[in-house]
Design an enzyme around this catalytic site. Structure first.
Site, PDB file in Angstrom:
ATOM      1  N   LYS A  52     -17.952 -27.933  90.892  1.00  0.00           N
ATOM      2  CA  LYS A  52     -18.732 -29.164  91.073  1.00  0.00           C
ATOM      3  C   LYS A  52     -18.940 -29.436  92.557  1.00  0.00           C
ATOM      4  CE  LYS A  52     -16.949 -31.221  86.816  1.00  0.00           C
ATOM      5  NZ  LYS A  52     -15.845 -31.974  86.231  1.00  0.00           N
ATOM      6  N   GLN A  96     -11.104 -36.255  86.852  1.00  0.00           N
ATOM      7  CA  GLN A  96     -11.019 -34.994  86.109  1.00  0.00           C
ATOM      8  C   GLN A  96      -9.931 -35.063  85.035  1.00  0.00           C
ATOM      9  OE1 GLN A  96     -13.097 -32.138  86.715  1.00  0.00           O
ATOM     10  NE2 GLN A  96     -12.178 -31.525  84.795  1.00  0.00           N
ATOM     11  N   ASP A 119     -19.392 -40.168  84.463  1.00  0.00           N
ATOM     12  CA  ASP A 119     -19.203 -39.567  83.139  1.00  0.00           C
ATOM     13  C   ASP A 119     -19.652 -40.485  82.001  1.00  0.00           C
ATOM     14  OD1 ASP A 119     -18.396 -36.951  83.507  1.00  0.00           O
ATOM     15  OD2 ASP A 119     -16.273 -37.457  83.734  1.00  0.00           O
TER      16      ASP A 119
END
Ligand code: NAD
Length: 287
Positions: A52, A96, A119
């Site tokens: 990422k 994460q 997210d």
């Protein structure tokens, strides 16, 4: 024989568009920024996080990795979230998963500013998605990438049967909501589903996100169905494989994604796209 969706090619095109949008923002003196909060050294998480970061840097997006040891306490992580909530150079905050047991992941998610919730896991954003509210808000990047793929391949959704196998809050549930909002008739299956094959065989669009190698065989798929394989499983041989028996299902489906090279690259590209969305929404809102 199914057409194989080239997720890498599509991701490359999407990344090019993102790069151009980053350049436009740069001309206004704005650089989109993402912070990834990583707790511990889970090997898969370390790789995902690195990928990422590399992609962000390549596209001109500012990227920060905030690392904590595996035994970090709740107060420390919450303080970091609070700091980035107030940091004007950060548009996207990603925590994460998985988190170690001593941390309350839900409380951490709920502490993220909804307009920085990359997210799409904050209850405000989930609520808007479920209510099918118009307007700008983030949604989970894997389902968003799948929708982009379906759109790119002109897959008709309205009135079609869509079955989603796997109901996690990061993939299956938002996927079902997006497909349902697009007027598909959705079935959201899980490991509790009594007759999974009956649910998958009725699907014109089948999205599988279970984390179970080769769960879906050719006989589980309706002829001509669109099959999207979200699963990423590492076999003991070290090889990556999806949740779908690609080799045989491709004879039955009309469109299918491979693993690797399907949903995976689109997830990262969608993450970058949405980071720039968040930057644009925030800065345009401030004008
Ligand atoms: P999860 O473990 O949180 O959820 C799995 C879901 O699948 C659960 O709802 C469970 O009930 C269901 N399930 C498991 N086995 C089943 C079975 N035999 N029959 C029916 N349902 C079953 O997983 P997740 O985070 O949603 O991830 C799912 C898979 O997708 C994993 O392989 C993960 O690595 C992968 N993934 C890929 C991407 C990507 O970018 N390609 C992104 C996120 C997750």
């Amino acid at each position: 024989m199914a057409t194989v969706i080239d997720g890498r090619k599509l991701a490359k095109e999407l990344n090019q568009q993102t790069k151009e949008r980053v350049a436009k923002l740069a001309s206004r003196g704005i650089q989109p920024g993402i912070v990834v909060i990583l707790v511990g050294e889970d090997p898969a998480s370390v790789i995902y996080t690195r990928n990422k970061q590399r992609k962000a840097e390549k596209l001109g997006i500012k990227s920060i990795l905030k690392k904590f040891p595996a035994d970090v306490d709740q107060v420390t992580v919450m303080a970091a979230v609070d700091q980035y909530n107030h940091d004007d150079t950060i548009d996207a905050i990603l925590v994460q998963e998985p988190l170690p047991d001593q941390l309350d992941g839900q409380a951490i998610t709920n502490a993220i500013r909804p307009d920085k919730d990359i997210d799409g896991l904050h209850p405000t954003n989930l609520g808007k998605l479920y209510a099918n509210q118009p307007g700008n808000y983030p949604v989970a990047c894997t389902p968003r990438g799948v929708m982009t793929m379906l759109h790119h391949h002109h897959v008709e959704l309205a009135g079609k049967n869509a079955t989603i196998v796997g109901r996690s809050i990061l993939v299956g549930k938002p996927m079902a909501a997006l497909l349902n909002n697009a007027n598909a008739t959705t079935t959201l299956a899980s490991r509790h589903t009594r007759d999974l094959a009956a649910a998958t065989r009725q699907a014109d669009i089948l999205v599988v996100a279970a984390g179970s190698p080769h769960l879906i065989k050719a006989e589980d798929v309706k002829p001509g169905a669109v099959v999207i394989d979200v699963g990423i499983n590492r076999l003991s041989s070290g090889k990556l494989t999806g949740d779908v028996d690609f080799e045989h299902v491709q004879d039955v489906a009309s469109l299918i994604t491979p693993v690797p090279g399907g949903v995976g690259p689109m997830t990262i590209a969608s993450l970058m796209q949405q980071t720039v969305d968040l930057a644009e929404w925030r800065h345009n809102g401030q004008k």
